[in-house]
Design a protein around this motif. Structure first.
Motif, PDB file in Angstrom:
ATOM      1  N   UNK A 145       0.809  -1.224   0.000  1.00 52.92           N
ATOM      2  CA  UNK A 145       0.000   0.000   0.000  1.00 52.92           C
ATOM      3  C   UNK A 145       0.838   1.269   0.000  1.00 52.92           C
ATOM      4  N   UNK A 146       1.913   1.238  -0.764  1.00 50.96           N
ATOM      5  CA  UNK A 146       2.740   2.435  -0.867  1.00 50.96           C
ATOM      6  C   UNK A 146       2.436   3.199  -2.148  1.00 50.96           C
ATOM      7  N   UNK A 147       1.467   2.705  -2.923  1.00 46.43           N
ATOM      8  CA  UNK A 147       1.092   3.405  -4.147  1.00 46.43           C
ATOM      9  C   UNK A 147       1.898   3.002  -5.367  1.00 46.43           C
ATOM     10  N   UNK A 148       2.569   1.823  -5.283  1.00 42.45           N
ATOM     11  CA  UNK A 148       3.402   1.358  -6.401  1.00 42.45           C
ATOM     12  C   UNK A 148       2.614   1.198  -7.697  1.00 42.45           C
ATOM     13  N   UNK A 149       1.514   0.440  -7.610  1.00 40.06           N
ATOM     14  CA  UNK A 149       0.746   0.138  -8.821  1.00 40.06           C
ATOM     15  C   UNK A 149       0.174   1.413  -9.418  1.00 40.06           C
ATOM     16  N   UNK A 150      -0.382   2.243  -8.573  1.00 36.49           N
ATOM     17  CA  UNK A 150      -0.985   3.479  -9.051  1.00 36.49           C
ATOM     18  C   UNK A 150       0.045   4.364  -9.758  1.00 36.49           C
ATOM     19  N   UNK A 151       1.212   4.510  -9.131  1.00 38.38           N
ATOM     20  CA  UNK A 151       2.230   5.360  -9.745  1.00 38.38           C
ATOM     21  C   UNK A 151       2.718   4.752 -11.065  1.00 38.38           C
ATOM     22  N   UNK A 166      -0.561   5.622 -27.058  1.00 30.83           N
ATOM     23  CA  UNK A 166      -0.826   4.268 -27.549  1.00 30.83           C
ATOM     24  C   UNK A 166      -1.580   3.423 -26.544  1.00 30.83           C
ATOM     25  N   UNK A 167      -1.719   2.153 -26.869  1.00 31.08           N
ATOM     26  CA  UNK A 167      -2.389   1.217 -25.969  1.00 31.08           C
ATOM     27  C   UNK A 167      -1.342   0.618 -25.040  1.00 31.08           C
ATOM     28  N   UNK A 168      -1.788   0.084 -23.917  1.00 30.97           N
ATOM     29  CA  UNK A 168      -0.860  -0.389 -22.898  1.00 30.97           C
ATOM     30  C   UNK A 168      -1.164  -1.832 -22.518  1.00 30.97           C
ATOM     31  N   UNK A 169      -0.110  -2.574 -22.227  1.00 34.20           N
ATOM     32  CA  UNK A 169      -0.269  -3.968 -21.797  1.00 34.20           C
ATOM     33  C   UNK A 169      -0.022  -4.064 -20.298  1.00 34.20           C
ATOM     34  N   UNK A 170      -0.967  -4.704 -19.640  1.00 31.67           N
ATOM     35  CA  UNK A 170      -0.827  -4.957 -18.204  1.00 31.67           C
ATOM     36  C   UNK A 170      -0.585  -6.456 -18.039  1.00 31.67           C
ATOM     37  N   UNK A 171       0.582  -6.826 -17.553  1.00 28.17           N
ATOM     38  CA  UNK A 171       0.863  -8.241 -17.305  1.00 28.17           C
ATOM     39  C   UNK A 171       0.655  -8.515 -15.825  1.00 28.17           C
ATOM     40  N   UNK A 172      -0.408  -9.275 -15.543  1.00 29.03           N
ATOM     41  CA  UNK A 172      -0.787  -9.563 -14.159  1.00 29.03           C
ATOM     42  C   UNK A 172      -0.193 -10.893 -13.733  1.00 29.03           C
ATOM     43  N   UNK A 173       0.473 -10.888 -12.579  1.00 28.01           N
ATOM     44  CA  UNK A 173       1.061 -12.138 -12.082  1.00 28.01           C
ATOM     45  C   UNK A 173       0.221 -12.748 -10.967  1.00 28.01           C
ATOM     46  N   UNK A 174      -0.809 -12.012 -10.523  1.00 24.72           N
ATOM     47  CA  UNK A 174      -1.605 -12.476  -9.378  1.00 24.72           C
ATOM     48  C   UNK A 174      -2.474 -13.659  -9.749  1.00 24.72           C
ATOM     49  N   UNK A 175      -2.573 -14.591  -8.825  1.00 22.10           N
ATOM     50  CA  UNK A 175      -3.551 -15.663  -8.940  1.00 22.10           C
ATOM     51  C   UNK A 175      -4.508 -15.529  -7.768  1.00 22.10           C
ATOM     52  N   UNK A 216      -9.691   0.114 -11.369  1.00 25.09           N
ATOM     53  CA  UNK A 216      -9.021   1.404 -11.394  1.00 25.09           C
ATOM     54  C   UNK A 216      -8.401   1.670 -12.768  1.00 25.09           C
ATOM     55  N   UNK A 217      -7.825   0.617 -13.354  1.00 25.11           N
ATOM     56  CA  UNK A 217      -7.361   0.793 -14.742  1.00 25.11           C
ATOM     57  C   UNK A 217      -8.613   1.021 -15.567  1.00 25.11           C
ATOM     58  N   UNK A 256      -4.764  -3.655 -22.134  1.00 24.55           N
ATOM     59  CA  UNK A 256      -4.978  -5.062 -22.473  1.00 24.55           C
ATOM     60  C   UNK A 256      -4.315  -5.887 -21.374  1.00 24.55           C
ATOM     61  N   UNK A 257      -5.080  -6.771 -20.748  1.00 24.59           N
ATOM     62  CA  UNK A 257      -4.527  -7.534 -19.635  1.00 24.59           C
ATOM     63  C   UNK A 257      -4.073  -8.924 -20.075  1.00 24.59           C
ATOM     64  N   UNK A 258      -2.861  -9.273 -19.692  1.00 25.07           N
ATOM     65  CA  UNK A 258      -2.299 -10.599 -19.966  1.00 25.07           C
ATOM     66  C   UNK A 258      -2.023 -11.251 -18.619  1.00 25.07           C
ATOM     67  N   UNK A 259      -2.523 -12.455 -18.391  1.00 24.30           N
ATOM     68  CA  UNK A 259      -2.232 -13.164 -17.144  1.00 24.30           C
ATOM     69  C   UNK A 259      -0.980 -14.007 -17.312  1.00 24.30           C
ATOM     70  N   UNK A 260      -0.023 -13.792 -16.428  1.00 25.66           N
ATOM     71  CA  UNK A 260       1.221 -14.572 -16.494  1.00 25.66           C
ATOM     72  C   UNK A 260       1.703 -14.896 -15.088  1.00 25.66           C
ATOM     73  N   UNK A 261       0.971 -15.760 -14.398  1.00 25.65           N
ATOM     74  CA  UNK A 261       1.380 -16.083 -13.033  1.00 25.65           C
ATOM     75  C   UNK A 261       2.725 -16.806 -12.967  1.00 25.65           C
ATOM     76  N   UNK A 262       3.098 -17.503 -14.047  1.00 24.35           N
ATOM     77  CA  UNK A 262       4.361 -18.236 -14.031  1.00 24.35           C
ATOM     78  C   UNK A 262       5.275 -17.833 -15.197  1.00 24.35           C
TER      79      UNK A 262
END
Lengths: 168, 168, 168
Positions: free
Chosen positions: B12-18, B28-37, B53-54, B59-65
């Motif tokens: 909760x230090x504001x990393x993601x938001x910043x 342009x368009x942006x890619x969000x690579x999510x590692x959360x499961x 919030x986004x 465009x979200x890409x899931x990449x937990x591994x």
């Protein structure tokens, strides 16, 4: 060429490595004052890893308790790395000694460095308040010690992900 | 327009938001690579909050591994946000994979960013030594990973109460 | 002479002491708004220690819950030190109040300081994820609160081993 540099950081923040680089950038032989005691296998592995990363040119002095004495015995002008203060504090607390008195003795020696001295310590106070009273007491004592030594230091660096941030 | 920015901070230090603000300041368009499961409700709630919030443009890409693979598949010049490294490391450790080998694969890809890449990670090493061995091991691996990626980065920011502090 | 200074740091990082020095460098009498409640002996000892370190010139106001009200009651131009936000948040959470609503009320008052106001808070998010859900919730709320108040502040300092690092 005399002066005290204090390097603080979290676990695995690159404190020891950065301190070693600062020391080995100086000419001559270097003294490594180790405060770690190998209580268990995990500790033994960590000590071994640090030791193998250093290499030629270092003389290692073990000072789990009498750090003030070990420092006072160093020759004039000798580059010295102390790694680390929080382990030294742990050793004294486990031995039942008075942390304030011990920190006072140490501070007296560090107030007059006999050469370029580098002291490494851990930041342990930026998490949630620990459940158990001993951990809270250690956290308090470590914080007080860090403040005291940082106050004496000519230069203070905080390590963040292996990178030094100048605080003083 | 190529380069790696590493953003580290506590919970909760504001990393993601910043990081999101830095990415969306680019055209342009942006890619969000999510590692959360989403293992549990708490995690599901947090993922949902970040996602809402986004908004458009992502465009979200899931990449937990397979984070290295997901990054390597990004087009040249594409702004990418990876959130976050410590969850990705957790996933590999829970799966019984070798953290060093995985970090090595990831570091190879991050050493040559194909666009403006932003990677978020947690500082977890500034509290008291954890009681349990797994938490200590995670803390060590996370610290090593953070050092490694920060070492590759062109720019490193530490978040403090929502504000970026430049480290590199 | 109006403005908000936010001072954040870990346990025993010298936050209170540094904030007191900043306040007492200003002319006139000073208000100390204490949020601590003495639940146990450890807390009582800590409060007593802080109190004896301050001395003449300070007027102490206890505001374990109604911090917004205590601040709003301060005269124009009065130097004020609030110590600290995380204890105030703890008090509200233990009382079963809604942290978001309380933080909102507080933020409204802090957005328009009536004098040179100094607010101290703890960084609690840089350790390992806590085991228990309440500690995790507290960590999240404290982080959100710190971001919010730091966002309002004219000046933000992070304390490291007793030394201030300028963040904003």
């Amino acid at each position: 060429m005399k002066g005290l540099t204090f390097i603080i950081g979290g676990a695995r923040s690159g404190k020891s490595r950065h301190a070693e680089e600062l020391v080995t950038s100086l000419p001559g032989s270097w003294t490594y004052i180790a405060t770690a005691e190998a209580y268990d296998d995990e500790m033994r592995a960590r000590i071994g890893e640090h030791r193998s990363r250093r290499g030629a040119g270092w003389q290692t002095v073990d000072a789990p308790l009498d750090l003030a004495g070990a420092l006072a015995a160093q020759p004039q002008g000798q580059p010295v790395l102390v790694d680390c203060l929080t382990l030294w504090l742990t050793n004294h607390m486990l031995a039942g000694h008075d942390p304030d008195a011990e920190c006072g003795r140490l501070a007296e020696v560090l107030a007059n460095p006999r050469g370029p001295w580098f002291v490494v310590s851990n930041e342990v106070g930026q998490g949630i308040v620990p459940d158990n009273a001993l951990a809270r007491r250690f956290r308090d004592e470590a914080g007080r010690l860090n403040q005291r030594i940082a106050g004496l230091a000519d230069k203070v660096l905080m390590m963040v992900a292996g990178l030094p941030l100048k605080v003083k």
